[in-house]
Every structure is written in structure tokens, then in C-alpha cells.
Design an enzyme around this catalytic site. Structure first.
Site, mmCIF file in Angstrom:
data_model
loop_
_atom_site.group_PDB
_atom_site.id
_atom_site.type_symbol
_atom_site.label_atom_id
_atom_site.label_comp_id
_atom_site.label_asym_id
_atom_site.label_seq_id
_atom_site.Cartn_x
_atom_site.Cartn_y
_atom_site.Cartn_z
ATOM 1 N N GLY A 1 0.759 -0.818 -0.408
ATOM 2 C CA GLY A 1 0.260 0.081 -0.629
ATOM 3 C C GLY A 1 1.077 1.114 -0.214
ATOM 4 O O GLY A 1 1.237 2.075 -0.922
ATOM 5 N N CYS A 2 0.970 1.568 0.816
ATOM 6 C CA CYS A 2 1.791 3.256 1.064
ATOM 7 C C CYS A 2 3.030 2.791 0.916
ATOM 8 O O CYS A 2 4.011 4.140 0.311
ATOM 9 C CB CYS A 2 1.495 3.656 3.410
ATOM 10 S SG CYS A 2 -0.254 4.162 3.395
#
Length: 204
Positions: free
Chosen positions: A142-143
Site C-alpha cells: 500500500g503506502c
């Protein structure tokens, strides 16, 4: 035939360490985002110690929302668990104690996956002459992935320390690291990244 993927970008001369979302939410039992492992904390803490000793700039990112989530857009609708990071929701949005930002270290507060999206991160790195972003943290798929991709698109060399990243399963982590190395970043280890950071300190 030359492979179409996985060329090496290499290190520049002016790295910064980007620690992505090392918040209690990922390391607290009962949290909807708990990874069940603190390996990423240990890896990030090692890199942070090296960066501080070498005088390398450090940036911490974290996610935070208004109490009513009005600044979360579609992201908080797609991932309802993000409500635990709203103002007043508790302590899960705080940094883990081992990785509390130090004096002079930049903290970027964001609402979406990438540390660059909707923030001043690119301008901050550019103003300091940074050419290489050493990236570690959570989550890999994700990030971390979004930040590494945007680092590349903003002209910074992304170096992802794989053993200082974590995700909800090992398979998701491994697949993301594989794809990052193929298309968006150079992938390395904490040990190698630490050695490179120390070397660049000697060059300063």
C-alpha cells in the site's frame, strides 16, 4: 535479448530516509491493521539509528483524518478501518515509541497512500537537494509501494529496504517487493542501505 524490466537505478549523492506510517495501528493486537509482527519496527529502527548518526535527513509519514472523516474522500469509504485514524479515535495513529520523530525530522501527515499525494514532500526533498529516497515502513503493498512509485515519478531514486517493510501476509509482501524491483524501485536490505548511508556521510 535484454530484459524489459528490473534495471538498476543506483544511489545518488544526497539520500533521505523515508519511514512510512510506522504507527501503532500496525503493531497493536486488536487493531484492524495489526500485522502480527514487529520485524518492520526493528528494521526501521536500525535504519533510523544509522541515518541519525550519519546526519542523513529523515522524514516520517503518518495518516490522520478529521473526526468526521470528511478529508478522507473515497479512500475511507473503500477502507472503512481507516476510521481508527480519525481525530479523537484513540492512540492507533501515534508513532510506535521506537520511531518517534526527533528534533529537526520532518513529519508528513497524509490522507492517502502515497507520502507525496497532496503533501509538501516533493518540495521539501527538492529544497534540500535530495536525489535518493530510502523507503521503509508499512504496508509494502500500500503506502510503501505508492510512495516509491511517486518518488520515481517525481525524479527521486527510490531504494526500498525490503526487510524493513511489512504487510498483512508474507505473500502480499513478497509479490509487492518483486513488482517494485521490476518496475519502480531498487530493492535492498537494511544492512546494505545502512552501509550506503554511512558511505554518503563520509562523502559529505
Amino acid at each position: 535479448m535484454t530484459t524489459p524490466f528490473g534495471a538498476t537505478l543506483g544511489w545518488g549523492d544526497r539520500p533521505a530516509l523515508l519511514l512510512i506510517d510506522m504507527m501503532r495501528a500496525y503493531f497493536t493486537p486488536g487493531s484492524p491493521f495489526d500485522l502480527g509482527s514487529r520485524a518492520a519496527v526493528d528494521g526501521c529502527a536500525e535504519l533510523l539509528g544509522v541515518a541519525r548518526a550519519a546526519g542523513i535527513p529523515v522524514v516520517h509519514t503518518r495518516v490522520a483524518y478529521a473526526a468526521d472523516l470528511t478529508d478522507g474522500g473515497l479512500f475511507v469509504r473503500k477502507v472503512p478501518g481507516l476510521a481508527v485514524l480519525a481525530e479523537g479515535a484513540g492512540h492507533l495513529g501515534e508513532f510506535v515509541p521506537e520511531l518517534e520523530p526527533g528534533a529537526g525530522e520532518v513529519v508528513v501527515v497524509k490522507q492517502y497512500a502515497s507520502g507525496f499525494f497532496g503533501t509538501s514532500l516533493a518540495a521539501t526533498l527538492t529544497a534540500r537537494g535530495i536525489d535518493t529516497a530510502v523507503i521503509a515502513g508499512v504496508s509494502t503493498s500500500g503506502c510503501v509501494r505508492a510512495t516509491a512509485t511517486d518518488a520515481l515519478q517525481h525524479g527521486f531514486r527510490p531504494i526500498v529496504a525490503a526487510d524493513a517493510c511489512g504487510d498483512r501476509t508474507r505473500a502480499v509482501h513478497d509479490a509487492s517487493i518483486f513488482d517494485l524491483g521490476a518496475k519502480y524501485a531498487d530493492v535492498t536490505t537494511v544492512a546494505e542501505a545502512g552501509a550506503q548511508l554511512r558511505a554518503r556521510n563520509r562523502q559529505r
